[in-house]
Design a protein around this motif. Structure first.
Motif, short mmCIF file in Angstrom:
data_model
loop_
_atom_site.label_atom_id
_atom_site.label_comp_id
_atom_site.label_asym_id
_atom_site.label_seq_id
_atom_site.Cartn_x
_atom_site.Cartn_y
_atom_site.Cartn_z
N ARG A 1 0.84 -1.19 0.00
CA ARG A 1 0.00 0.00 0.00
C ARG A 1 0.88 1.24 0.00
NH1 ARG A 1 -2.36 4.38 2.39
NH2 ARG A 1 -4.55 4.21 2.96
N SER A 2 0.52 2.15 -0.89
CA SER A 2 1.19 3.45 -0.89
C SER A 2 0.14 4.51 -0.56
CB SER A 2 1.85 3.67 -2.26
OG SER A 2 2.36 4.95 -2.39
N GLY B 1 0.30 6.69 -15.10
CA GLY B 1 0.15 8.09 -14.69
C GLY B 1 -0.37 9.00 -15.78
N ARG C 1 -11.01 11.29 -20.70
CA ARG C 1 -9.72 12.00 -20.68
C ARG C 1 -9.16 12.04 -22.09
NH1 ARG C 1 -6.67 11.32 -15.25
NH2 ARG C 1 -8.38 10.91 -13.83
N PHE D 1 -6.82 2.03 -13.80
CA PHE D 1 -8.27 2.19 -13.64
C PHE D 1 -9.01 0.86 -13.67
CE2 PHE D 1 -8.25 6.79 -15.50
CZ PHE D 1 -7.91 7.29 -14.25
#
Ligand SMILES: Cc1cc2nc3c(=O)[nH]c(=O)nc-3n(C[C@H](O)[C@H](O)[C@H](O)COP(=O)(O)OP(=O)(O)OC[C@H]3O[C@@H](n4cnc5c(N)ncnc54)[C@H](O)[C@@H]3O)c2cc1C
Length: 461
Positions: free
Chosen positions: A73-74, A148, A356, A418
């Motif tokens: 986990r970040s 990203g 996007r 996603f």
């Protein structure tokens, strides 16, 4: 529930004080296990909270010897809660929060647990930036390894296009410095291949100069012409303009005129990073579309620091989302009309599509240059339905799947960051063709036993 084959007490002994450890009932356990998206209630058997690379090494060596499953986990923003899972050995990287800015050298070295918001604020204070996404709370660990895509993508590329190197702790606890020269195969793989190959304890990025941007939100009535028009205008715009478009029923927020609450609107979240004097001309085609749709309901576009676009954001809640992500080559009026009809007729408490617009610097990079292979896609989309409980949300899964299928217009592929599951079909869609073959070979070299399987999972060749 499976029986634990390893003991948290043995883990504590193995750590030998190199990193704090919390187990259920300890103070801090609830905070350590909690992640951002609603409805995810995983309970790791123990969570290690390292503050340096040595703690990560010890934890991974223990996991390897004891056969413990690991979850990393970040920033805790994985959309399906990858960072924690039931019964695993959790690694909460938030203590790896160092950030060293080399202002004159235009590079930054960040711990694997730094958030995009903290990084962007600190770099912004020096007039510098690295492109991340659109949300400050997202961890640079997850967003970078998965690719990203954000508010500077068209101007400056994806996050991975600005990654210069990384420190990776592999499954057997080896610490590798990877870049174009050292372990180039692994460096290629971590630029889009997710957390499949090791724990990124440090990430080194290029910093670019950034002065004030013209950015914020334009909210307008959603019609087939306005939705398709904004997508087309954003696609045709100079690359210094990136647009992230939401199409949804207007929430009952005070800033939105009350007569529009519950009606279909578009919300264009935009960032112009060219010269301030060039903004009006660049934004004019978008404003023309908005005018034709009846005018802006909210105009929050301002000149200000880039880091300001990372402030705020919706509060996290307990509602649960189901969604589907897709790539497309564009969105014409017929597809936009279908989208609006579906959003209108769906009875989920909230339903939305995010579109996007890509291209620009994202498409400058060859598809085989990094493990993100979808450079040619013009549009990255998400459709989502939100419900009070997980089972209610699951009821909308066929709806989101059918809608995403229509909007992708035959284009294949999935953006790993996603994806809402990490299974074989999703992994193959995220990493098509030779990208998969190369990733599988790197996986075999660095994680042959698939210790890091809590991902959009690449299997060893
Ligand atoms: C509200 C919201 C907004 C978002 N906006 C964007 C956006 O604008 N652009 C975009 O591209 N994505 C966006 N995302 C998706 C996001 O990039 C991914 O969910 C990403 O995985 C989150 O990273 P994290 O570190 O916060 O998540 P975590 O849940 O902490 O981690 C997710 C997974 O990433 C891996 N991982 C994380 N850190 C490390 C590390 N240091 N070493 C090894 N593996 C690691 C692990 O496999 C982990 O399970 C958004 C998600 C949310 C919920």
């Amino acid at each position: 529930m499976s029986i634990l084959t390893w003991s948290p007490t043995d883990l504590r002994t193995a750590l030998d004080g190199t990193a704090p450890l919390v187990v259920p009932d300890d103070d801090g356990y609830e905070d350590a296990r909690r992640v951002e998206p609603g409805g995810i209630e995983h309970r790791p058997a123990a969570i290690v909270r390292p503050t340096d690379t040595a703690g990560v090494v010890r934890a991974l060596r223990f996991a390897r010897e004891a056969g413990a499953e690991v979850a990393v986990r970040s920033g805790g923003h994985s959309v399906f809660g990858l960072g924690t899972r039931d019964g695993v050995l959790g690694l909460d990287l938030r203590g790896l929060d160092s950030l060293d800015l080399d202002v004159s050298g235009r590079t930054a070295t960040a711990g694997g647990g730094v958030t995009a918001g903290a990084y962007t604020r600190a770099a912004g204070a020096h007039g510098l930036a690295t492109p991340f996404g659109d949300t400050g709370g997202v961890g640079i660990g997850g967003i970078t390894l998965g690719g990203g895509v954000g508010l500077l993508s068209r101007a400056r590329g994806m996050t991975i296009d600005n990654l210069l190197g990384a420190e990776i702790v592999t499954a057997d606890g080896e610490v590798l410095q990877v870049d174009d020269e050292e372990h180039p195969d692994l460096f290629w793989a971590v630029r889009g291949g997710g957390g499949n190959f090791g724990v990124a304890t440090r990430l080194r990025f290029a910093l670019g100069e950034i002065s004030d941007v013209v950015g914020g939100t334009l909210l307008a009535p959603a019609t087939p012409a306005s939705v398709a028009g904004i997508v087309a205008a954003a696609d045709a715009a100079p690359r210094e303009l990136t647009v992230i478009l939401m199409v949804m029923t207007a929430p009952p927020m005070p800033m939105i005129p009350a007569e529009w609450h519950g009606r279909l609107v578009l919300m264009a979240n935009l960032c112009w990073s060219g010269t301030t004097s060039g903004a009006d001309a660049a934004l004019a085609p978008l404003r023309d579309v908005v005018t034709a749709a009846g005018g802006a309901l909210v105009d929050g576009v301002r000149t200000g620091p880039y880091a300001g676009l990372f402030e705020g954001g919706p509060p996290s809640g307990t509602a649960v989302a189901t969604g589907r992500t897709f790539f497309a080559d564009g969105l014409d009026e017929s597809a936009a009309a279908h989208l609006l009809a579906e959003l209108e007729s769906c009875d989920a408490m909230m339903r939305a599509a995010q579109l996007r617009v890509l291209g620009g610097a994202v498409a400058d990079v060859a598809p085989e240059a990094t493990a993100y292979a979808h450079r040619g896609a013009r549009l990255l989309g998400n459709v989502a339905a939100v419900a009070p409980t997980a089972s209610a949300a699951a009821g909308y899964t066929p709806w989101v799947e059918a809608l995403a299928d229509r909007l992708r217009g035959g284009r294949e592929g999935v953006y790993a960051n996603f994806a809402l599951d990490g299974g074989p079909d999703t992994a193959r869609a995220a990493y098509p063709g030779t990208t998969w073959d190369r990733l599988a070979a790197v996986k075999r070299a660095y994680d042959p036993d698939n210790v890091f399987r809590g991902n959009v999972n690449v299997l060893p060749a």
